[in-house]
Write a protein that holds these residues in place. Structure first.
Motif, PDB file in Angstrom:
ATOM      1  N   GLU A 278       0.855  -1.190   0.000  1.00  0.00           N
ATOM      2  CA  GLU A 278       0.000   0.000   0.000  1.00  0.00           C
ATOM      3  C   GLU A 278       0.887   1.235   0.000  1.00  0.00           C
ATOM      4  N   VAL A 279       1.312   1.650  -1.185  1.00  0.00           N
ATOM      5  CA  VAL A 279       2.202   2.813  -1.273  1.00  0.00           C
ATOM      6  C   VAL A 279       1.752   3.713  -2.424  1.00  0.00           C
ATOM      7  N   THR A 280       2.244   4.947  -2.406  1.00  0.00           N
ATOM      8  CA  THR A 280       1.982   5.859  -3.505  1.00  0.00           C
ATOM      9  C   THR A 280       3.316   6.351  -4.056  1.00  0.00           C
TER      10      THR A 280
ATOM     11  N   GLY B 233       4.666   9.107  -6.803  1.00  0.00           N
ATOM     12  CA  GLY B 233       4.151  10.234  -7.573  1.00  0.00           C
ATOM     13  C   GLY B 233       2.679  10.389  -7.244  1.00  0.00           C
ATOM     14  N   ASN B 234       1.833  10.366  -8.285  1.00  0.00           N
ATOM     15  CA  ASN B 234       0.403  10.471  -7.989  1.00  0.00           C
ATOM     16  C   ASN B 234      -0.329   9.153  -8.249  1.00  0.00           C
ATOM     17  N   GLN B 235       0.439   8.049  -8.272  1.00  0.00           N
ATOM     18  CA  GLN B 235      -0.179   6.759  -8.560  1.00  0.00           C
ATOM     19  C   GLN B 235       0.066   5.793  -7.410  1.00  0.00           C
ATOM     20  N   ASN B 236      -0.775   4.747  -7.337  1.00  0.00           N
ATOM     21  CA  ASN B 236      -0.418   3.720  -6.367  1.00  0.00           C
ATOM     22  C   ASN B 236       0.681   2.848  -6.976  1.00  0.00           C
ATOM     23  N   GLY B 237       1.307   2.042  -6.134  1.00  0.00           N
ATOM     24  CA  GLY B 237       2.493   1.292  -6.544  1.00  0.00           C
ATOM     25  C   GLY B 237       2.269   0.435  -7.774  1.00  0.00           C
ATOM     26  N   LYS B 238       1.139  -0.232  -7.816  1.00  0.00           N
ATOM     27  CA  LYS B 238       0.851  -1.154  -8.914  1.00  0.00           C
ATOM     28  C   LYS B 238       0.720  -0.386 -10.239  1.00  0.00           C
ATOM     29  N   GLU B 239       0.016   0.744 -10.189  1.00  0.00           N
ATOM     30  CA  GLU B 239      -0.172   1.556 -11.409  1.00  0.00           C
ATOM     31  C   GLU B 239       1.171   2.090 -11.909  1.00  0.00           C
ATOM     32  N   TRP B 240       1.986   2.518 -10.960  1.00  0.00           N
ATOM     33  CA  TRP B 240       3.306   3.056 -11.335  1.00  0.00           C
ATOM     34  C   TRP B 240       4.129   1.959 -12.024  1.00  0.00           C
ATOM     35  N   ALA B 241       4.091   0.745 -11.443  1.00  0.00           N
ATOM     36  CA  ALA B 241       4.833  -0.367 -12.032  1.00  0.00           C
ATOM     37  C   ALA B 241       4.350  -0.632 -13.454  1.00  0.00           C
ATOM     38  N   GLU B 242       3.031  -0.607 -13.637  1.00  0.00           N
ATOM     39  CA  GLU B 242       2.472  -0.850 -14.973  1.00  0.00           C
ATOM     40  C   GLU B 242       2.942   0.190 -15.977  1.00  0.00           C
ATOM     41  N   LYS B 243       2.941   1.432 -15.520  1.00  0.00           N
ATOM     42  CA  LYS B 243       3.344   2.533 -16.403  1.00  0.00           C
ATOM     43  C   LYS B 243       4.803   2.350 -16.841  1.00  0.00           C
ATOM     44  N   ILE B 244       5.664   2.054 -15.873  1.00  0.00           N
ATOM     45  CA  ILE B 244       7.093   1.902 -16.186  1.00  0.00           C
ATOM     46  C   ILE B 244       7.317   0.717 -17.130  1.00  0.00           C
ATOM     47  N   ILE B 245       6.661  -0.395 -16.833  1.00  0.00           N
ATOM     48  CA  ILE B 245       6.842  -1.592 -17.670  1.00  0.00           C
ATOM     49  C   ILE B 245       6.373  -1.321 -19.099  1.00  0.00           C
ATOM     50  N   THR B 246       5.235  -0.652 -19.230  1.00  0.00           N
ATOM     51  CA  THR B 246       4.716  -0.353 -20.568  1.00  0.00           C
ATOM     52  C   THR B 246       5.716   0.491 -21.341  1.00  0.00           C
ATOM     53  N   GLU B 247       6.283   1.479 -20.656  1.00  0.00           N
ATOM     54  CA  GLU B 247       7.243   2.336 -21.352  1.00  0.00           C
ATOM     55  C   GLU B 247       8.518   1.551 -21.712  1.00  0.00           C
ATOM     56  N   LEU B 248       8.981   0.725 -20.773  1.00  0.00           N
ATOM     57  CA  LEU B 248      10.194  -0.058 -21.046  1.00  0.00           C
ATOM     58  C   LEU B 248       9.981  -0.985 -22.244  1.00  0.00           C
ATOM     59  N   LYS B 249       8.800  -1.610 -22.292  1.00  0.00           N
ATOM     60  CA  LYS B 249       8.514  -2.544 -23.386  1.00  0.00           C
ATOM     61  C   LYS B 249       8.536  -1.835 -24.738  1.00  0.00           C
ATOM     62  N   SER B 250       8.207  -0.544 -24.739  1.00  0.00           N
ATOM     63  CA  SER B 250       8.140   0.170 -26.015  1.00  0.00           C
ATOM     64  C   SER B 250       9.513   0.649 -26.481  1.00  0.00           C
ATOM     65  N   MET B 251      10.525   0.502 -25.628  1.00  0.00           N
ATOM     66  CA  MET B 251      11.846   1.030 -25.998  1.00  0.00           C
ATOM     67  C   MET B 251      12.659  -0.031 -26.748  1.00  0.00           C
TER      68      MET B 251
ATOM     69  N   VAL C  79      13.329  11.819  -9.281  1.00  0.00           N
ATOM     70  CA  VAL C  79      12.828  10.701  -8.477  1.00  0.00           C
ATOM     71  C   VAL C  79      11.450  11.091  -7.941  1.00  0.00           C
ATOM     72  N   PRO C  80      10.436  10.249  -8.201  1.00  0.00           N
ATOM     73  CA  PRO C  80       9.085  10.630  -7.761  1.00  0.00           C
ATOM     74  C   PRO C  80       8.961  10.594  -6.234  1.00  0.00           C
ATOM     75  N   ALA C  81       8.026  11.387  -5.738  1.00  0.00           N
ATOM     76  CA  ALA C  81       7.783  11.404  -4.286  1.00  0.00           C
ATOM     77  C   ALA C  81       7.091  10.117  -3.876  1.00  0.00           C
ATOM     78  N   VAL C  82       7.436   9.634  -2.683  1.00  0.00           N
ATOM     79  CA  VAL C  82       6.905   8.354  -2.222  1.00  0.00           C
ATOM     80  C   VAL C  82       6.133   8.548  -0.929  1.00  0.00           C
ATOM     81  N   VAL C  83       4.954   7.939  -0.858  1.00  0.00           N
ATOM     82  CA  VAL C  83       4.236   7.904   0.412  1.00  0.00           C
ATOM     83  C   VAL C  83       4.179   6.455   0.870  1.00  0.00           C
ATOM     84  N   GLU C  84       4.746   6.173   2.032  1.00  0.00           N
ATOM     85  CA  GLU C  84       4.701   4.813   2.578  1.00  0.00           C
ATOM     86  C   GLU C  84       4.663   4.910   4.090  1.00  0.00           C
ATOM     87  N   LYS C  85       4.229   3.805   4.706  1.00  0.00           N
ATOM     88  CA  LYS C  85       4.165   3.830   6.172  1.00  0.00           C
ATOM     89  C   LYS C  85       5.517   3.435   6.752  1.00  0.00           C
ATOM     90  N   LYS C  86       5.896   4.144   7.805  1.00  0.00           N
ATOM     91  CA  LYS C  86       7.192   3.834   8.420  1.00  0.00           C
ATOM     92  C   LYS C  86       7.031   2.677   9.394  1.00  0.00           C
TER      93      LYS C  86
END
Lengths: 88, 998
Positions: free
Chosen positions: B212-214, B216-234, B491-498
């Motif tokens: 359960e983390v954020t 940038g402005n996305q949750n962790g899973k969405e961010w991972a998807e975004k990065i993977i999609t971009e990597l796959k296109s390179m 580096v995007p901002a991270v919200v996580e519980k300590k």
């Protein structure tokens, strides 16, 4: 698998090469008297050093040249590779 | 059966696609995106196997590669696959799997009696028990052990699946697609580096899928998807899922196994089942994450006890509840994440925290959700046989030594968290000397040996913020060194519980008068008491403890057990863990199928098959082929119902009486040119070469420096500075290297060039008293009379428009010639010889007849030149020059080589003139002597002499020179034969060699 820089062809995988033993061994000259001890040293006796070792490899699936490789027998680090006629 | 433990919504599975499958013969259903494990748990199935030693019921413990128990036997498209983790096997329509280690079935397993005989199976049981009586080993013990061992049964059928190998080079190889892998891959890719990102699972994202983390402005899973999609296109990035980097070898060579088709009902056409990647990387980033450690308590192997991270993964990825009355047992904050996830899905968990009064954001969140939390509490023992039914829990004293308030509470699963173990296998394999990090009670990589960098939780960093920051930095820094480009990434901002600190406590003491089994190694059934026993018995080195108790030795490589085992040894020994050290990590990290390792190198693909240009003629004319090195050669040409013996006899006889033709293309040929060629040959061969005239061939023998015969063959002087050398088929490659060695390294002053010309020439040997007639008709314009082309003569000719080289050389002992033409004309030549030879009764002959002819003539070949004989042994001393020096000459005066009773080649004939002597037989003086019977030597080659119509063999025996005429015995213990024999001359036929000169 080692990555060996053939001085003629460049970096190639170990499976293109075959190993040829200690490169510092000198064959006694032809038609010269050789003592039993010297001959046995030449034919049979090899050191098995831990660390730096100058050895022969043949680029058998490449240029077929015999090359010299200075390799660490412990870490497999290769310091230098030389053509057959070059000295360290 | 309905999926009673599947949530109505949630998870990453495809709920639109239902899948049916079978486990232990029973039908179940699941969804696309399930693993076999998640689907079984959804159906309430927790009993999947029996343990290795005690046959205790076992369920699921992890949710991926960390799983020690749930190993099944797969049946996919009529092929069986043993040793498959149910937690890694993706579900497909029609999947069939069954349990292992149980008989007759997993529910009622006879082997479970071992559990009640537990005290008879202590550590080192096998070493202690099976020592005596000795005679019991083969007949009683070994079959029982073999039956009991292993995780499933391999098929004995040929595997029809296709496996491939692939070689790849890259700038950065990144192993694992969690936050550190994604961030470093992204930064490196943006700098233009060639990146390979490998993910073991089917889904990318690692811990981001369940945390359960954020970012940038996305949750962790969405961010991972975004990065993977971009990597796959390179274009400079290769992204691979279902791909496990399992081995780190020398010079940054890593090997990865890609499970290309294991998730499909069957392998599609033109794709492999699995692919093995050999990757040479300039830099390696190890982002393999970490694996949760178990807590150790009584019966902690009962089905329903599992890692809390696995329970969370089943919930968040698969929408599956591992239980409806969960108990969470933790020594750190991670357990709370699982508890909260249960609570959010309407399930009330109880949390037992070993700590006294920890404080953190996540604990506060749990409290706010009204989760029942008991501090300073432990699970003493799980209760229930095939599934957890309840747990004995207790309050634990501050010094963690005493239990009080023991009570039994109902639960159907126990989720355990004993903090995290970084996955350092790859770093350690590369030679990295790891170090112990006290704060996390685990080893992390230290000084890199090869070009490797470990990031994220694999490096003991458990906060997302720091992981992302260092990973972006490292990815950028390492790639910049290679590409010289830098593309700054914010580096995007991270919200996580300590988190608060974990408790170092991990092993619950036994309550009074209770003797629960507390397991450390779940796959190999190693318990706390086994380690204690091993130490009492004097084992100290952790490597010895490992081998004696089998701790950490199974297919899971101790992923969940190693650290707890080390901790226990340290505690008992009153040492700290770094003093004890860890055992060596070796590849593979996870089991790799033999098929993938072998790849395409099976059957005919395991080596090249070389065929002569006349091959198809041989085929058409009923040749039966034999492997000669990598060549296929005709062994004999079958006529009617002939067998090998009859056919080869006919062929050999025809050579002796008329004329035969044999395909000798396979002989090694080396072209030698240069002004110093004669001098070079003079040094290489034992006989004299300086005076060989142009147009003449000479037989020569070459030695190794130790005086052993290396090879023999003829070499012909084609012109002043041009020679044509032949070698035996088998030694062709070695001889070329040998010549190159001397030319390049020993005598570089000699101006000589050598090159293999084996493939350039097709050869036919025409042999027999009528061979000259055939040759004359082939070359009507040439004078091939005994004067025109004498023995060992050479000439060039024109064979119906084709250039030919004609050598008068003989291996059969008959008048014979060898004709060579360019390979492309080989078949033309062959057909001409057959056509013209017809009137002289020519017949083709194969290698069997060839052997017969040379054996009865006493010509040596590979079976005599076997790497153990000197020229004298083979009666070749006449070829050894006394005057000049040559390779190996100095060795020939060694005492053993000149001893008067030195071994020598002889002929052997059975006294009954009927019994063939098996090759390899011993020659002895007294057939009935006490064993070991002193051996004079061995039979090297045997044939049926066509000249005398009785068996004849060659043998190399001690004092052979003086043995001729003696009656001895040939013994073949293998064939159980004792044959009385007479020793004769090795030159059985035509001892004066008149025929070859006729």
């Amino acid at each position: 698998m080692l990555h060996i820089k053939c001085p003629h062809c460049g970096l190639r995988s170990q499976n293109e090469f075959s190993y040829g033993g200690d490169a510092t061994v000198k064959r006694p000259e032809l038609n010269k008297e050789v003592s039993d001890k010297d001959w046995d040293n030449f034919v049979y006796l090899r050191k098995s050093p831990r660390g730096k070792h100058l050895e022969l490899w043949q680029h058998i699936s490449g240029c077929r040249q015999w090359i010299k490789v200075e390799r660490d027998t412990l870490t497999h680090e290769i310091f230098k590779t030389l053509k057959a006629n070059e000295e360290v | 059966m309905s999926e009673k433990f599947r949530l109505d919504k949630g998870g990453l599975i495809n709920r639109n696609k239902k899948i049916s499958f079978k486990f232990n013969g029973k039908k179940y259903s699941g969804y696309e995106g399930d693993t076999l494990a998640s689907a079984l748990i959804a159906n309430g199935v927790h009993l999947v196997g029996r343990s290795f030693k005690y046959h205790r019921p076992r369920g699921f413990f992890g949710a991926g590669v960390d799983e020690p128990y749930a190993i099944v036997q797969m049946n996919r498209n009529n092929e069986v696959d043993p040793n498959v983790r149910a937690t890694e096997q993706e579900l497909f329509e029609g999947l069939e799997a069954k349990s292992v280690n149980c008989w007759p079935n997993v529910d009622f397993d006879i082997g479970a009696i071992n559990n009640f005989l537990g005290k008879f199976f202590p550590a080192g049981f096998y070493y202690k028990t099976f020592m005596w009586p000795k005679s019991f080993w083969y007949k009683v013990y070994e079959p029982i052990i073999r039956k009991a061992a292993g995780f499933g049964a391999a098929s004995i059928k040929h595997d029809k699946e296709r496996y491939e190998h692939k070689y790849e080079y890259c700038d950065l190889l990144i192993t694992g697609s969690g936050p550190s892998g994604l961030a470093s891959a992204y930064a490196a890719a943006k700098n233009g580096a060639k990146v390979i990102l490998a993910e073991d699972k089917s889904r990318f994202g690692g811990s981001l899928l369940t945390s359960e983390v954020t970012i940038g402005n996305q949750n962790g899973k969405e961010w991972a998807e975004k990065i993977i999609t971009e990597l796959k296109s390179m274009p400079n990035v290769i992204v691979k899922n279902r791909s496990q980097v399992f081995g780190y070898y020398d010079h940054n060579m890593l090997v990865m196994s890609e499970r290309v088709s294991d998730h499909l009902p069957k392998t599609e056409k033109y794709t492999p089942k699995q692919r093995l990647w050999y990757i040479r990387a300039k830099e390696v980033i190890i982002s393999s994450g970490s694996i949760e450690r178990p807590l150790v308590f009584g019966n902690n192997d009962t089905p329903g006890v599992m890692l809390s991270s696995a329970a969370k993964e089943y919930l968040k990825v698969y929408g599956v509840l591992v239980g409806k009355k969960p108990l969470v047992f933790t020594n750190n904050d991670s357990g709370y994440e699982t508890a909260i996830e249960f609570k959010k899905n309407g399930i009330d968990p109880i949390v037992l925290d070993t700590r006294k009064n920890p404080n953190s954001e996540i604990i506060k969140e749990a409290k706010d959700l009204n989760i029942n939390i008991k501090f300073s509490y432990v699970v003493v023992a799980a209760k229930g046989y095939k599934k957890v039914k309840s747990a004995d829990i207790a309050k634990i004293s501050d010094d963690k030594k005493k239990l009080s308030n023991i009570e039994n509470i109902g639960c159907d699963c126990i989720c355990v968290s004993g903090f995290w173990t970084p996955t350092i296998h790859l770093a350690s394999q590369s030679g990295n000397k790891t170090k112990f990090k006290d704060e996390i009670d685990a080893f992390i990589p230290s000084q890199s040996k090869q070009k490797e960098t470990t990031l994220g939780s694999a490096n003991g960093i458990f906060t997302l913020e720091e992981t992302l920051k260092t990973s972006f930095e490292k990815g950028s820094e390492l790639s910049k060194q290679i590409t010289n480009k830098e593309n700054k990434i914010a580096v995007p901002a991270v919200v996580e519980k300590k988190s608060s600190n974990h408790d170092k406590f991990w092993c619950v003491p036994l309550p009074e008068r209770k003797n629960y089994k507390r397991f450390l190694d779940f796959q190999n059934d190693v318990s706390v008491s086994d380690i204690q026993l091993a130490l009492r018995e004097g084992y100290r080195s952790i490597e010895h403890v490992k081998r004696y108790t089998t701790l950490g030795m199974a297919t899971d490589q101790g992923r969940t057990s190693n650290l707890n085992g080390l901790q226990l040894v340290s505690d008992i020994e009153n040492k700290v863990v770094p003093q004890v050290g860890h055992t060596t990590f070796r590849p593979p990290y996870s089991p790799v199928s033999i098929g993938a390792i072998v790849g395409r190198e099976i059957g005919k693909h395991s080596k090249p098959t070389r065929k002569s240009p006349m091959h198809y003629w041989h085929e058409k004319n009923n040749a039966v082929f034999v492997d000669a090195g990598v060549w296929l050669r005709p062994r004999y040409y079958k006529q009617g119902n002939e067998n090998l013996f009859e056919a080869s006899k006919r062929e050999a006889k025809n050579v002796r009486q008329n004329v035969g033709v044999c395909d000798v293309t396979t002989l090694g040929k080396i072209d030698i040119k240069g002004p110093d060629s004669a001098e070079f040959l003079n040094r290489v061969y034992t006989n004299a070469w300086l005076k060989l005239p142009v147009g003449k061939a000479r037989y020569g023998v070459m030695l190794r420096e130790d005086g052993i015969v290396m090879d023999d063959g003829t070499t012909t002087r084609i012109s002043e500075n041009h020679y044509h050398m032949t070698t035996t088929t088998a030694q062709a490659a070695n001889v070329l290297s040998h010549l190159e060695y001397y030319l390049q390294l020993v005598w570089p002053e000699l101006n000589v060039n050598v090159v293999s010309s084996t493939e350039q020439w097709a050869g036919a040997a025409i042999a027999g008293p009528k061979s000259r007639d055939v040759l004359q008709k082939l070359f009507p314009k040439l004078d091939v009379s005994n004067n025109g082309l004498p023995f060992m003569g050479y000439m060039e000719g024109n064979l119906f428009g084709v250039n030919a080289k004609i050598f008068r050389i003989s291996f059969s002992g008959e008048l014979a010639y060898e004709v060579n033409v360019e390979s492309d004309n080989g078949n033309f030549m062959w057909e001409k010889i057959i056509e013209i030879g017809k009137e002289f009764n020519i017949q083709p002959y194969g290698t069997e007849a060839l052997s017969t002819l040379r054996i009865e003539m006493g010509h040596v070949a590979g079976s005599e030149l076997d790497g153990r004989t000197i020229p004298y042994d083979n009666s070749l001393e006449g070829l050894v020059s006394k005057k000049k020096d040559f390779i190996g000459k100095r060795s020939l005066i060694k005492a053993a080589y000149v001893s008067p009773d030195r071994q020598k080649i002889v002929g052997v004939v059975p006294l009954d003139k009927k019994t063939t002597i098996p090759e390899g037989s011993y020659i002895v003086k007294d057939a009935k002597a006490k064993l070991p019977n002193p051996k004079l030597g061995h039979v090297s080659a045997s044939c049926w002499s066509v000249e005398y119509d009785n068996p004849f063999s060659l043998a190399i025996i001690k004092d052979g020179k003086n043995m001729i005429g003696q009656k001895l015995f040939a013994l073949s213990p293998l064939k159980n034969k004792t044959i009385p024999v007479e020793i004769v001359s090795s030159h059985y036929v035509d001892p004066k060699g008149e025929r070859v000169r006729s």
